[in-house]
Design a protein around this motif. Structure first.
Motif, PDB file in Angstrom:
ATOM      1  N   VAL A   1       0.843  -1.196   0.000  1.00 41.16           N
ATOM      2  CA  VAL A   1       0.000   0.000   0.000  1.00 41.16           C
ATOM      3  C   VAL A   1       0.874   1.241   0.000  1.00 41.16           C
ATOM      4  O   VAL A   1       0.610   2.205  -0.730  1.00 41.16           O
ATOM      5  CB  VAL A   1      -0.970  -0.013   1.206  1.00 41.16           C
ATOM      6  CG1 VAL A   1      -1.671   1.329   1.360  1.00 41.16           C
ATOM      7  CG2 VAL A   1      -1.986  -1.129   1.047  1.00 41.16           C
ATOM      8  N   TRP A   2       1.920   1.232   0.800  1.00 36.22           N
ATOM      9  CA  TRP A   2       2.830   2.366   0.869  1.00 36.22           C
ATOM     10  C   TRP A   2       3.464   2.627  -0.500  1.00 36.22           C
ATOM     11  O   TRP A   2       3.534   3.771  -0.968  1.00 36.22           O
ATOM     12  CB  TRP A   2       3.899   2.098   1.918  1.00 36.22           C
ATOM     13  CG  TRP A   2       4.777   3.256   2.258  1.00 36.22           C
ATOM     14  CD1 TRP A   2       4.696   4.540   1.812  1.00 36.22           C
ATOM     15  CD2 TRP A   2       5.894   3.230   3.138  1.00 36.22           C
ATOM     16  NE1 TRP A   2       5.694   5.313   2.366  1.00 36.22           N
ATOM     17  CE2 TRP A   2       6.442   4.531   3.185  1.00 36.22           C
ATOM     18  CE3 TRP A   2       6.492   2.244   3.905  1.00 36.22           C
ATOM     19  CZ2 TRP A   2       7.552   4.843   3.950  1.00 36.22           C
ATOM     20  CZ3 TRP A   2       7.587   2.570   4.667  1.00 36.22           C
ATOM     21  CH2 TRP A   2       8.112   3.851   4.699  1.00 36.22           C
TER      22      TRP A   2
ATOM     23  N   VAL B   1       4.440   5.854  -5.273  1.00 36.27           N
ATOM     24  CA  VAL B   1       4.868   5.962  -6.670  1.00 36.27           C
ATOM     25  C   VAL B   1       3.899   5.355  -7.668  1.00 36.27           C
ATOM     26  O   VAL B   1       4.194   5.304  -8.847  1.00 36.27           O
ATOM     27  CB  VAL B   1       6.267   5.311  -6.861  1.00 36.27           C
ATOM     28  CG1 VAL B   1       7.326   6.063  -6.096  1.00 36.27           C
ATOM     29  CG2 VAL B   1       6.258   3.850  -6.505  1.00 36.27           C
ATOM     30  N   GLY B   2       2.757   4.885  -7.247  1.00 37.37           N
ATOM     31  CA  GLY B   2       1.813   4.280  -8.179  1.00 37.37           C
ATOM     32  C   GLY B   2       2.348   2.980  -8.737  1.00 37.37           C
ATOM     33  O   GLY B   2       2.396   2.792  -9.945  1.00 37.37           O
ATOM     34  N   LEU B   3       2.761   2.096  -7.883  1.00 39.02           N
ATOM     35  CA  LEU B   3       3.402   0.832  -8.264  1.00 39.02           C
ATOM     36  C   LEU B   3       2.565   0.011  -9.237  1.00 39.02           C
ATOM     37  O   LEU B   3       3.089  -0.611 -10.148  1.00 39.02           O
ATOM     38  CB  LEU B   3       3.684   0.017  -6.996  1.00 39.02           C
ATOM     39  CG  LEU B   3       4.483  -1.267  -7.122  1.00 39.02           C
ATOM     40  CD1 LEU B   3       5.902  -0.959  -7.580  1.00 39.02           C
ATOM     41  CD2 LEU B   3       4.499  -1.995  -5.805  1.00 39.02           C
ATOM     42  N   PHE B   4       1.257   0.036  -9.092  1.00 40.82           N
ATOM     43  CA  PHE B   4       0.391  -0.825  -9.907  1.00 40.82           C
ATOM     44  C   PHE B   4      -0.276  -0.102 -11.061  1.00 40.82           C
ATOM     45  O   PHE B   4      -1.156  -0.641 -11.696  1.00 40.82           O
ATOM     46  CB  PHE B   4      -0.675  -1.479  -9.013  1.00 40.82           C
ATOM     47  CG  PHE B   4      -0.072  -2.303  -7.907  1.00 40.82           C
ATOM     48  CD1 PHE B   4       0.632  -3.451  -8.194  1.00 40.82           C
ATOM     49  CD2 PHE B   4      -0.218  -1.913  -6.601  1.00 40.82           C
ATOM     50  CE1 PHE B   4       1.195  -4.207  -7.182  1.00 40.82           C
ATOM     51  CE2 PHE B   4       0.344  -2.665  -5.572  1.00 40.82           C
ATOM     52  CZ  PHE B   4       1.047  -3.815  -5.868  1.00 40.82           C
TER      53      PHE B   4
END
Length: 95
Positions: free
Chosen positions: A85-86, A91-94
């Motif tokens: 979640v962090w 950085v919008g990982l997904f």
């Protein structure tokens, strides 16, 4: 009759809450050293809420009548989900 927690569980609690405070303190320090870190009050509130939820989950796992392996697995799963979640919020990982 009250249930006393094991000394090891108390140590884990103290370590967790100290790390949680450190995680909230690091961006506050970094904001004074660099213009690249720009957290607002909402960012600190969200991180405090996330850390509080993970802390509550760890407290529940430590108090549950589980084996050591299941407790460790539950805590590792909570920490892993927190990190996902962090990373998504940072950085919008997904995306």
């Amino acid at each position: 009759m009250t249930v006393q927690a094991a000394p090891a569980a108390n140590r884990v609690r103290a370590i967790y809450w100290a790390l949680a405070a450190l995680v909230l303190l690091l961006p506050a320090i970094a904001m004074n050293l660099s213009a690249e870190v720009a957290w607002g009050p909402g960012d600190f509130a969200l991180m405090a809420a996330l850390l509080g939820m993970v802390g509550l989950g760890i407290e529940l796992a430590l108090r549950a009548a589980l084996t050591f392996k299941l407790r460790a697995l539950a805590i590792a799963a909570m920490v892993g989900m927190f990190l996902l979640v962090w990373a998504e919020l940072a950085v919008g990982l997904f995306d």
